[in-house]
Enzyme design. Structure first.
Site, mmCIF file in Angstrom:
data_model
loop_
_atom_site.group_PDB
_atom_site.id
_atom_site.type_symbol
_atom_site.label_atom_id
_atom_site.label_comp_id
_atom_site.label_asym_id
_atom_site.label_seq_id
_atom_site.Cartn_x
_atom_site.Cartn_y
_atom_site.Cartn_z
ATOM 1 N N THR A 36 -1.306 4.931 -7.847
ATOM 2 C CA THR A 36 -2.029 5.072 -9.330
ATOM 3 C C THR A 36 -1.474 6.189 -9.300
ATOM 4 O OG1 THR A 36 -2.983 3.056 -8.700
ATOM 5 C CG2 THR A 36 -3.727 4.247 -10.552
ATOM 6 N N GLU A 44 2.063 11.170 -17.847
ATOM 7 C CA GLU A 44 2.232 12.696 -18.189
ATOM 8 C C GLU A 44 3.475 13.176 -18.453
ATOM 9 O OE1 GLU A 44 -1.050 16.492 -18.142
ATOM 10 O OE2 GLU A 44 -0.366 14.731 -15.999
ATOM 11 N N HIS A 70 -3.620 0.906 -13.850
ATOM 12 C CA HIS A 70 -2.784 0.258 -13.383
ATOM 13 C C HIS A 70 -3.031 -1.413 -13.054
ATOM 14 C CE1 HIS A 70 -0.289 1.311 -9.872
ATOM 15 N NE2 HIS A 70 0.371 0.622 -10.150
#
Length: 136
Positions: A36, A44, A70
């Protein structure tokens, strides 16, 4: 600051997952699947890359929020595609919708916020904070 950056713009990137992307890098008793934290980092990265294409000299962006889900595991060795879309621009704040897919299914989604900064001003603030906590 973000010349030409508009709502609706999209960008994508892909990554071939490798052993170093394992969740076990963060804790030994986790499954040996795509982690994750790496998913969040990819999300990002693609958003920052889109903004970077439209920044004036001396400008950068910083992450300010991420609401990440996730949704499914990805075996190491699979390729992941991450797609971001600008959904809002409020002054120097840019909001993205981000989705991630492996070769089989959608594995993640997020809302990510970034803020446009003047690099020299930001770095001066960081240096001042460091001086207060770590005097010479």
């Amino acid at each position: 600051m973000g010349e030409g950056l508009t709502v609706g713009m999209k960008k994508e990137l892909t990554l071939k997952t490798l052993p170093e992307h394992s969740a076990q890098r963060f804790f030994h008793n986790l499954p040996n699947v795509f982690a994750t934290p790496f998913l969040g980092g990819l999300m990002e990265q693609v958003c920052a890359a889109l903004i970077d294409e439209h920044l004036e000299p001396g400008m950068q962006s910083v992450g300010m929020s991420m609401d990440l889900k996730h949704l499914a595991p990805t075996p190491l060795g699979m390729e992941i595609k991450v797609v971001c879309e600008v959904t809002a621009i409020e002054g120097r704040k840019v909001i993205f919708k981000v989705e991630a897919f492996d070769e089989v299914e959608k594995i993640g989604e997020a809302t990510h916020g970034r803020f446009l900064i003047k690099a020299d001003k930001f770095n001066a603030r960081v240096m001042e904070k460091a001086r207060k906590n770590f005097p010479s």
